[in-house]
Design a protein around this motif. Structure first.
Motif, PDB file in Angstrom:
ATOM      1  N   VAL A  17       0.864  -1.183   0.000  1.00 30.55           N
ATOM      2  CA  VAL A  17       0.000   0.000   0.000  1.00 30.55           C
ATOM      3  C   VAL A  17       0.898   1.229   0.000  1.00 30.55           C
ATOM      4  O   VAL A  17       1.616   1.483   0.975  1.00 30.55           O
ATOM      5  CB  VAL A  17      -0.937   0.004   1.220  1.00 30.55           C
ATOM      6  N   LEU A  18       0.867   1.984  -1.093  1.00 31.01           N
ATOM      7  CA  LEU A  18       1.738   3.141  -1.263  1.00 31.01           C
ATOM      8  C   LEU A  18       0.935   4.432  -1.233  1.00 31.01           C
ATOM      9  O   LEU A  18      -0.194   4.492  -1.714  1.00 31.01           O
ATOM     10  CB  LEU A  18       2.497   3.047  -2.588  1.00 31.01           C
ATOM     11  N   THR A  19       1.544   5.477  -0.692  1.00 32.99           N
ATOM     12  CA  THR A  19       0.928   6.800  -0.664  1.00 32.99           C
ATOM     13  C   THR A  19       2.036   7.836  -0.707  1.00 32.99           C
ATOM     14  O   THR A  19       3.223   7.498  -0.644  1.00 32.99           O
ATOM     15  CB  THR A  19       0.059   6.969   0.594  1.00 32.99           C
ATOM     16  N   LEU A  20       1.656   9.108  -0.801  1.00 36.56           N
ATOM     17  CA  LEU A  20       2.630  10.196  -0.793  1.00 36.56           C
ATOM     18  C   LEU A  20       2.484  10.976   0.495  1.00 36.56           C
ATOM     19  O   LEU A  20       1.508  11.706   0.685  1.00 36.56           O
ATOM     20  CB  LEU A  20       2.432  11.135  -1.990  1.00 36.56           C
ATOM     21  N   GLY A  21       3.447  10.817   1.397  1.00 40.16           N
ATOM     22  CA  GLY A  21       3.462  11.589   2.621  1.00 40.16           C
ATOM     23  C   GLY A  21       2.335  11.247   3.579  1.00 40.16           C
ATOM     24  O   GLY A  21       1.432  10.471   3.291  1.00 40.16           O
ATOM     25  N   THR A  22       2.422  11.814   4.771  1.00 42.58           N
ATOM     26  CA  THR A  22       1.415  11.660   5.813  1.00 42.58           C
ATOM     27  C   THR A  22       1.352  12.966   6.591  1.00 42.58           C
ATOM     28  O   THR A  22       1.978  13.955   6.224  1.00 42.58           O
ATOM     29  CB  THR A  22       1.791  10.530   6.784  1.00 42.58           C
ATOM     30  N   ARG A  23       0.622  12.948   7.685  1.00 43.26           N
ATOM     31  CA  ARG A  23       0.567  14.143   8.521  1.00 43.26           C
ATOM     32  C   ARG A  23       1.931  14.484   9.105  1.00 43.26           C
ATOM     33  O   ARG A  23       2.210  15.637   9.414  1.00 43.26           O
ATOM     34  CB  ARG A  23      -0.437  13.938   9.661  1.00 43.26           C
ATOM     35  N   CYS A  31       5.701   6.663   0.410  1.00 47.80           N
ATOM     36  CA  CYS A  31       5.572   5.938   1.675  1.00 47.80           C
ATOM     37  C   CYS A  31       4.833   4.621   1.483  1.00 47.80           C
ATOM     38  O   CYS A  31       4.081   4.456   0.522  1.00 47.80           O
ATOM     39  CB  CYS A  31       4.816   6.784   2.704  1.00 47.80           C
ATOM     40  N   ALA A  32       5.056   3.710   2.435  1.00 50.11           N
ATOM     41  CA  ALA A  32       4.391   2.405   2.425  1.00 50.11           C
ATOM     42  C   ALA A  32       3.798   2.119   3.791  1.00 50.11           C
ATOM     43  O   ALA A  32       4.342   2.521   4.826  1.00 50.11           O
ATOM     44  CB  ALA A  32       5.374   1.305   2.042  1.00 50.11           C
ATOM     45  N   LEU A  33       2.690   1.403   3.793  1.00 48.61           N
ATOM     46  CA  LEU A  33       2.021   0.994   5.018  1.00 48.61           C
ATOM     47  C   LEU A  33       2.640  -0.310   5.519  1.00 48.61           C
ATOM     48  O   LEU A  33       2.715  -1.292   4.775  1.00 48.61           O
ATOM     49  CB  LEU A  33       0.528   0.805   4.738  1.00 48.61           C
ATOM     50  N   ILE A 106      -2.847   4.893  -2.932  1.00 49.98           N
ATOM     51  CA  ILE A 106      -3.896   5.644  -2.269  1.00 49.98           C
ATOM     52  C   ILE A 106      -3.424   7.078  -2.031  1.00 49.98           C
ATOM     53  O   ILE A 106      -2.460   7.293  -1.286  1.00 49.98           O
ATOM     54  CB  ILE A 106      -4.283   4.986  -0.935  1.00 49.98           C
ATOM     55  N   PRO A 107      -4.080   8.067  -2.632  1.00 49.27           N
ATOM     56  CA  PRO A 107      -3.637   9.464  -2.470  1.00 49.27           C
ATOM     57  C   PRO A 107      -3.684   9.943  -1.023  1.00 49.27           C
ATOM     58  O   PRO A 107      -2.743  10.554  -0.540  1.00 49.27           O
ATOM     59  CB  PRO A 107      -4.617  10.243  -3.348  1.00 49.27           C
ATOM     60  N   ASN A 108      -4.785   9.689  -0.332  1.00 48.96           N
ATOM     61  CA  ASN A 108      -4.952  10.183   1.038  1.00 48.96           C
ATOM     62  C   ASN A 108      -5.186   8.998   1.964  1.00 48.96           C
ATOM     63  O   ASN A 108      -6.312   8.707   2.353  1.00 48.96           O
ATOM     64  CB  ASN A 108      -6.122  11.161   1.102  1.00 48.96           C
ATOM     65  N   LEU A 109      -4.117   8.335   2.329  1.00 48.19           N
ATOM     66  CA  LEU A 109      -4.220   7.138   3.154  1.00 48.19           C
ATOM     67  C   LEU A 109      -4.584   7.532   4.582  1.00 48.19           C
ATOM     68  O   LEU A 109      -3.894   8.340   5.209  1.00 48.19           O
ATOM     69  CB  LEU A 109      -2.898   6.382   3.146  1.00 48.19           C
ATOM     70  N   PRO A 110      -5.667   6.973   5.137  1.00 54.09           N
ATOM     71  CA  PRO A 110      -6.015   7.277   6.534  1.00 54.09           C
ATOM     72  C   PRO A 110      -4.913   6.813   7.483  1.00 54.09           C
ATOM     73  O   PRO A 110      -4.144   5.900   7.177  1.00 54.09           O
ATOM     74  CB  PRO A 110      -7.303   6.483   6.757  1.00 54.09           C
ATOM     75  N   ALA A 111      -4.836   7.449   8.639  1.00 60.30           N
ATOM     76  CA  ALA A 111      -3.860   7.032   9.639  1.00 60.30           C
ATOM     77  C   ALA A 111      -4.193   5.621  10.106  1.00 60.30           C
ATOM     78  O   ALA A 111      -5.326   5.357  10.516  1.00 60.30           O
ATOM     79  CB  ALA A 111      -3.856   7.996  10.811  1.00 60.30           C
ATOM     80  N   PRO A 112      -3.246   4.689  10.055  1.00 61.73           N
ATOM     81  CA  PRO A 112      -3.530   3.322  10.484  1.00 61.73           C
ATOM     82  C   PRO A 112      -3.479   3.193  12.000  1.00 61.73           C
ATOM     83  O   PRO A 112      -2.858   4.013  12.695  1.00 61.73           O
ATOM     84  CB  PRO A 112      -2.406   2.525   9.833  1.00 61.73           C
TER      85      PRO A 112
END
Length: 236
Positions: A17-23, A31-33, A106-112
Motif C-alpha cells: 500500500v503506497l501513498t505520498l506523505g502523511t501528517r 511511503c508504504a504501510l 492511495i492518495p490520502n491514506l487514513p492514519a492506520p
C-alpha cells in the motif's frame, strides 16, 4: 498421481500500500504501510500487511479483510490489483506458503491503527525501508521493491499521477508526483509539453494560481484518458 495427491501448501496475501506523505511525513516522500509482527516468526519485525487466506474466501476478499484487521483501514473502495505470486520454498519457516501480493496506490491514506494481530501499524518512507534489506520480515523487501517498480511503471502508461493531486493542480504539482515516485528530477519544459499535448491527460480549467508567490500558473484537472498515448517514459 491418483490417491497419492495431497495438498502441501498454504496461501497468503500480502499488500503493498503506497501513498505520498502523511501528517508527519512531507508529501514529497513515497511511503508504504507496514505492520509490526506480534507473533513468531519474525516477532517484532516490520512487515507488509497480510495473512493466510481462509477456506471460504477469495484472494481479494482475504486482502481486504487482512488490511482491515491489521491496520483498521477499510479497503472496500480501494482499487487493489494483483502484483505477483511468490512461492519459493523456505520463504516461511512454518511450511510451504504461496503468497499472492496486491498493490494499492492511495492518495490520502487514513492514519492506520494496530489491530489485534499486530503490535503496531505505521506509514514508513519507502526509501528508508528499502535501504535496510533486513528491516522487513519474510521476503517482503523483495515484494515491496516489486510493488514500487510496478507503481513507477503505471505512471508511465496511465494518468494515475493525477489522483495524487487536488481536484485542480498545476503542471508543477503533477511533475512533483512523478519526481517523487520515480525518484529523479524531470526537465520542467519537456514535462509541460508532454503533459499538455498528450490526449485526455489533463484539461485546462481556465483559471490560474499564484500560491507559490511567483508568476501565475495555469490550473488543470484530470482528463478522461485511461491510458497515455504516447506514454510518459522515465528519464534514462
Amino acid at each position: 498421481m491418483g490417491n497419492a495427491f495431497r495438498l502441501n501448501a498454504a496461501v497468503s496475501v500480502e499488500l503493498v500500500v503506497l501513498t505520498l506523505g502523511t501528517r508527519t511525513i512531507p508529501n514529497d516522500t513515497l511511503c508504504a504501510l507496514l505492520v509490526q509482527r506480534l507473533y513468531a516468526p519474525f516477532r517484532g519485525r516490520w512487515a507488509l500487511p497480510g495473512g493466510f487466506v481462509e477456506p471460504d474466501e477469495s484472494l481479494s476478499g482475504a486482502a481486504v479483510r487482512a488490511l482491515r484487521e491489521e491496520t483498521n483501514i477499510r479497503a472496500d473502495r480501494i482499487h487493489l490489483e494483483q502484483l505477483a505470486t511468490y512461492g519459493e520454498p523456505g520463504r516461511d519457516s512454518r511450511g510451504r506458503v504461496i503468497g499472492v501480493a496486491y498493490l494499492a496506490l492511495i492518495p490520502n491514506l487514513p492514519a492506520p491503527s494496530a489491530g489485534s494481530e499486530v503490535s503496531a501499524a505505521a506509514i514508513w518512507s519507502v526509501e528508508q525501508v528499502l535501504a535496510d534489506r533486513g528491516r522487513l520480515a519474510f521476503d517482503h523487501h523483495r515484494i515491496l521493491t516489486d510493488g514500487v517498480e510496478r507503481a513507477r511503471a503505471k505512471l508511465e502508461y496511465s494518468p494515475l499521477a493525477t489522483a495524487f493531486c487536488g481536484r485542480e493542480f498545476t503542471v508543477a504539482d503533477l511533475r512533483r508526483v512523478y519526481e517523487v515516485v520515480w525518484g529523479t528530477d524531470i526537465d520542467p519544459r519537456n514535462f509541460h509539453r508532454k503533459v499538455t499535448t498528450t490526449p485526455g491527460f489533463v484539461e485546462a480549467t481556465g483559471r490560474s494560481t499564484s500560491r507559490d508567490g511567483g508568476r501565475p500558473a495555469r490550473l488543470y484537472r484530470a482528463g478522461p484518458a485511461r491510458a497515455l498515448h504516447p506514454p510518459m517514459m522515465r528519464p534514462s
